[in-house]
Design a protein around this motif. Structure first.
Motif, PDB file in Angstrom:
ATOM      1  N   GLY A   7       0.803  -1.226   0.000  1.00  0.00           N
ATOM      2  CA  GLY A   7       0.000   0.000   0.000  1.00  0.00           C
ATOM      3  C   GLY A   7       0.826   1.261   0.000  1.00  0.00           C
ATOM      4  O   GLY A   7       1.470   1.589   0.996  1.00  0.00           O
ATOM      5  N   HIS A   8       0.823   1.991  -1.138  1.00  0.00           N
ATOM      6  CA  HIS A   8       1.622   3.208  -1.227  1.00  0.00           C
ATOM      7  C   HIS A   8       0.808   4.454  -1.599  1.00  0.00           C
ATOM      8  O   HIS A   8       1.358   5.547  -1.638  1.00  0.00           O
ATOM      9  N   GLU A   9      -0.482   4.297  -1.889  1.00  0.00           N
ATOM     10  CA  GLU A   9      -1.345   5.462  -2.126  1.00  0.00           C
ATOM     11  C   GLU A   9      -2.108   5.743  -0.834  1.00  0.00           C
ATOM     12  O   GLU A   9      -3.157   5.150  -0.578  1.00  0.00           O
ATOM     13  N   ILE A  10      -1.589   6.642  -0.026  1.00  0.00           N
ATOM     14  CA  ILE A  10      -2.053   6.789   1.357  1.00  0.00           C
ATOM     15  C   ILE A  10      -2.561   8.199   1.629  1.00  0.00           C
ATOM     16  O   ILE A  10      -1.920   9.194   1.274  1.00  0.00           O
ATOM     17  N   ALA A  11      -3.712   8.276   2.276  1.00  0.00           N
ATOM     18  CA  ALA A  11      -4.219   9.537   2.817  1.00  0.00           C
ATOM     19  C   ALA A  11      -4.752   9.274   4.216  1.00  0.00           C
ATOM     20  O   ALA A  11      -5.286   8.194   4.497  1.00  0.00           O
ATOM     21  N   GLY A  12      -4.588  10.250   5.094  1.00  0.00           N
ATOM     22  CA  GLY A  12      -5.057  10.054   6.459  1.00  0.00           C
ATOM     23  C   GLY A  12      -4.844  11.273   7.325  1.00  0.00           C
ATOM     24  O   GLY A  12      -4.678  12.392   6.825  1.00  0.00           O
ATOM     25  N   GLU A  13      -4.816  11.052   8.627  1.00  0.00           N
ATOM     26  CA  GLU A  13      -4.732  12.138   9.608  1.00  0.00           C
ATOM     27  C   GLU A  13      -3.467  11.996  10.451  1.00  0.00           C
ATOM     28  O   GLU A  13      -3.120  10.903  10.895  1.00  0.00           O
ATOM     29  N   VAL A  14      -2.798  13.118  10.662  1.00  0.00           N
ATOM     30  CA  VAL A  14      -1.649  13.153  11.564  1.00  0.00           C
ATOM     31  C   VAL A  14      -2.162  12.989  12.994  1.00  0.00           C
ATOM     32  O   VAL A  14      -2.965  13.785  13.472  1.00  0.00           O
ATOM     33  N   TYR A  45       7.094  14.969   3.292  1.00  0.00           N
ATOM     34  CA  TYR A  45       6.398  14.038   2.408  1.00  0.00           C
ATOM     35  C   TYR A  45       4.878  14.116   2.560  1.00  0.00           C
ATOM     36  O   TYR A  45       4.164  13.290   1.984  1.00  0.00           O
ATOM     37  N   LEU A  46       4.398  15.087   3.300  1.00  0.00           N
ATOM     38  CA  LEU A  46       2.965  15.247   3.535  1.00  0.00           C
ATOM     39  C   LEU A  46       2.410  16.417   2.728  1.00  0.00           C
ATOM     40  O   LEU A  46       3.010  17.491   2.683  1.00  0.00           O
ATOM     41  N   PHE A  47       1.232  16.205   2.126  1.00  0.00           N
ATOM     42  CA  PHE A  47       0.577  17.240   1.332  1.00  0.00           C
ATOM     43  C   PHE A  47      -0.841  17.433   1.856  1.00  0.00           C
ATOM     44  O   PHE A  47      -1.554  16.453   2.103  1.00  0.00           O
ATOM     45  N   PRO A  48      -1.283  18.679   2.029  1.00  0.00           N
ATOM     46  CA  PRO A  48      -2.616  18.917   2.583  1.00  0.00           C
ATOM     47  C   PRO A  48      -3.716  18.299   1.725  1.00  0.00           C
ATOM     48  O   PRO A  48      -3.718  18.446   0.496  1.00  0.00           O
ATOM     49  N   LEU A  49      -4.624  17.625   2.371  1.00  0.00           N
ATOM     50  CA  LEU A  49      -5.774  17.051   1.675  1.00  0.00           C
ATOM     51  C   LEU A  49      -6.804  18.127   1.346  1.00  0.00           C
ATOM     52  O   LEU A  49      -7.483  18.054   0.316  1.00  0.00           O
ATOM     53  N   LYS A  50      -6.904  19.126   2.214  1.00  0.00           N
ATOM     54  CA  LYS A  50      -7.877  20.225   2.074  1.00  0.00           C
ATOM     55  C   LYS A  50      -9.278  19.642   1.937  1.00  0.00           C
ATOM     56  O   LYS A  50      -9.697  18.843   2.765  1.00  0.00           O
ATOM     57  N   ASP A  51     -10.014  20.021   0.879  1.00  0.00           N
ATOM     58  CA  ASP A  51     -11.401  19.573   0.771  1.00  0.00           C
ATOM     59  C   ASP A  51     -11.566  18.322  -0.078  1.00  0.00           C
ATOM     60  O   ASP A  51     -12.678  17.935  -0.423  1.00  0.00           O
ATOM     61  N   LEU A  52     -10.467  17.662  -0.416  1.00  0.00           N
ATOM     62  CA  LEU A  52     -10.557  16.438  -1.209  1.00  0.00           C
ATOM     63  C   LEU A  52     -11.021  15.262  -0.351  1.00  0.00           C
ATOM     64  O   LEU A  52     -10.590  15.129   0.796  1.00  0.00           O
ATOM     65  N   PRO A  53     -11.870  14.389  -0.886  1.00  0.00           N
ATOM     66  CA  PRO A  53     -12.143  13.135  -0.168  1.00  0.00           C
ATOM     67  C   PRO A  53     -10.858  12.322  -0.077  1.00  0.00           C
ATOM     68  O   PRO A  53     -10.074  12.266  -1.031  1.00  0.00           O
ATOM     69  N   ALA A  54     -10.641  11.668   1.043  1.00  0.00           N
ATOM     70  CA  ALA A  54      -9.430  10.866   1.207  1.00  0.00           C
ATOM     71  C   ALA A  54      -9.341   9.784   0.145  1.00  0.00           C
ATOM     72  O   ALA A  54      -8.253   9.456  -0.342  1.00  0.00           O
ATOM     73  N   GLU A  55     -10.499   9.217  -0.257  1.00  0.00           N
ATOM     74  CA  GLU A  55     -10.523   8.145  -1.244  1.00  0.00           C
ATOM     75  C   GLU A  55      -9.975   8.606  -2.589  1.00  0.00           C
ATOM     76  O   GLU A  55      -9.399   7.816  -3.342  1.00  0.00           O
ATOM     77  N   VAL A  96      -0.666  17.778  14.611  1.00  0.00           N
ATOM     78  CA  VAL A  96      -1.657  16.756  14.897  1.00  0.00           C
ATOM     79  C   VAL A  96      -3.037  17.258  14.467  1.00  0.00           C
ATOM     80  O   VAL A  96      -3.397  18.408  14.721  1.00  0.00           O
ATOM     81  N   GLY A  97      -3.770  16.390  13.796  1.00  0.00           N
ATOM     82  CA  GLY A  97      -5.096  16.754  13.314  1.00  0.00           C
ATOM     83  C   GLY A  97      -5.140  17.093  11.835  1.00  0.00           C
ATOM     84  O   GLY A  97      -6.222  17.119  11.236  1.00  0.00           O
ATOM     85  N   ASP A  98      -3.983  17.361  11.215  1.00  0.00           N
ATOM     86  CA  ASP A  98      -3.952  17.674   9.785  1.00  0.00           C
ATOM     87  C   ASP A  98      -4.361  16.457   8.960  1.00  0.00           C
ATOM     88  O   ASP A  98      -3.925  15.330   9.225  1.00  0.00           O
ATOM     89  N   LYS A  99      -5.191  16.693   7.966  1.00  0.00           N
ATOM     90  CA  LYS A  99      -5.551  15.666   6.992  1.00  0.00           C
ATOM     91  C   LYS A  99      -4.588  15.791   5.814  1.00  0.00           C
ATOM     92  O   LYS A  99      -4.446  16.871   5.232  1.00  0.00           O
ATOM     93  N   VAL A 100      -3.938  14.672   5.442  1.00  0.00           N
ATOM     94  CA  VAL A 100      -2.837  14.755   4.488  1.00  0.00           C
ATOM     95  C   VAL A 100      -2.847  13.604   3.482  1.00  0.00           C
ATOM     96  O   VAL A 100      -3.446  12.555   3.712  1.00  0.00           O
TER      97      VAL A 100
END
Length: 354
Positions: free
Chosen positions: A70-77, A139-149, A88-92
């Protein structure tokens, strides 16, 4: 934490429970909200890349087993080492193509090509899990309003497509681009090409349903590469061949088709890793003055450029289907057997304590 892992190459993935990692120094702990499934996962799981002619790149023995793909990853710090500047709390979104950080390639913004890679889900444990440790916040990029999926897919299929299209954009303007393969990465290539290029985009795929999906996603035309009449019509339509082709399949047949479809002075970029060996008439190279090159994922700079386009709303979202993380093994089998359209993304199981 729970991780979906294989204990031997080619064997079924099974759930294993571990203590949740504690990040140190610059490390960041990510609670995973989504992780895409890629053909590269199949190669790592099987333990080899097919070079054709019964030759292989054997990766067995290069991983500490059991191993987490698994290398396509999105989640929360959710935690940071004492030297990290993450919040902590950033969605990335996590850029997974991490190198040693010391070699000339890494120092030249080419960590993705490092000979001692630490790529998440490829060289070290990745995202088919509840948590993953990332070595640095860069290596972290803000997810902002994108769905994690959707956001997680930009870490591989997105940046891979962006890097490949970027390499041919100057030679296709006002002409024709051929995209070979309408799977998850090929559709990302179509989306990036529509954002960056002013040209006709033709998509080739052997699967009728995937050709229709490419039309639905904005391709100007589609063809079946097995149809010799279609190849002849393509060459006639493009006055001798396309200006560039990007092969998102990477088989002997797909690359061979790409070469046949090129005009004089044109370029084929091979991205896919399906496998095989392509016979090539050497005089064709100078007689047609063509270029054949490979492109492997994309750099950290490419990721920055891609995400700027994504957050500006210039990259159309690709088709996503979602499955629970516990379905990781079945998803690998379905992807290997060609039963998947678009990109499949795994998300945390709907039941269970994380």
């Amino acid at each position: 934490m729970k991780s979906e892992q294989f204990s031997d190459y080619g064997e079924a993935l099974c759930s294993h429970d571990y203590p949740t990692p504690v990040p140190e120094a610059n490390q960041v702990l990510i609670k995973i909200d989504a992780c895409g499934v890629c053909h590269s996962d199949i190669h790592v799981w099987e333990g080899y890349f097919d070079l054709g002619g019964n030759h292989k790149i054997d990766m067995r023995g290069s991983h500490k087993l059991p191993f987490t793909l698994g290398h396509e990853i999105a989640g929360e710090v959710v935690a940071c080492g004492d030297q990290s500047d993450a919040n902590v709390g950033d969605k990335v979104i996590v850029y997974p193509w991490i190198g040693c950080g010391k070699c000339p390639l890494c120092k030249a913004d080419k960590e993705h090509l490092c000979y001692q890679p630490k790529s998440l889900g490829i060289a070290v444990d990745g995202g088919f899990s509840d948590y993953v440790v990332v070595p640095d916040s860069k290596y972290l990029f803000p997810l902002k309003d994108l769905p994690a999926e959707l956001g997680c897919t930009y870490a591989c299929s997105g940046v891979t497509a962006y890097s490949a299209i970027e390499q041919i954009k100057d030679i296709v303007q006002g002409r024709q681009l051929l995209i070979i393969g309408a799977g998850g990465v090929g559709l990302s290539g179509l989306a990036v090409a529509k954002a960056l290029l002013d040209c006709e985009i033709i998509v080739a795929d052997i699967d009728e349903s995937k050709r229709q999906l490419a039309l639905d996603e904005g391709a100007d035309a589609v063809i079946d590469p097995r149809d010799q009449a279609a190849l002849g019509a393509l060459i006639k339509r493009t006055y001798g061949g396309v200006a560039a082709a990007v092969d998102f399949v990477g088989s002997d047949r797909s690359a061979g088709f790409g070469v046949q479809a090129l005009n004089k002075g044109s370029t084929l970029v091979v991205v896919g890793l399906f496998g095989g060996a392509m016979p090539l008439s050497v005089p064709i190279l100078p007689l047609k003055a063509i270029t054949i090159k490979g492109s492997f994922v994309g750099s950290l700079s490419d990721m920055h450029a891609l995400m700027a386009l994504v957050h500006a709303g210039k990259i159309a979202p690709i088709k996503i289907s979602q499955r629970d993380m516990c379905c990781a093994h079945q998803t690998l089998e379905d992807l290997r057997d060609g039963k998947v359209a678009g990109r499949v993304v795994l998300t945390p199981d709907t039941a269970g304590d994380k």
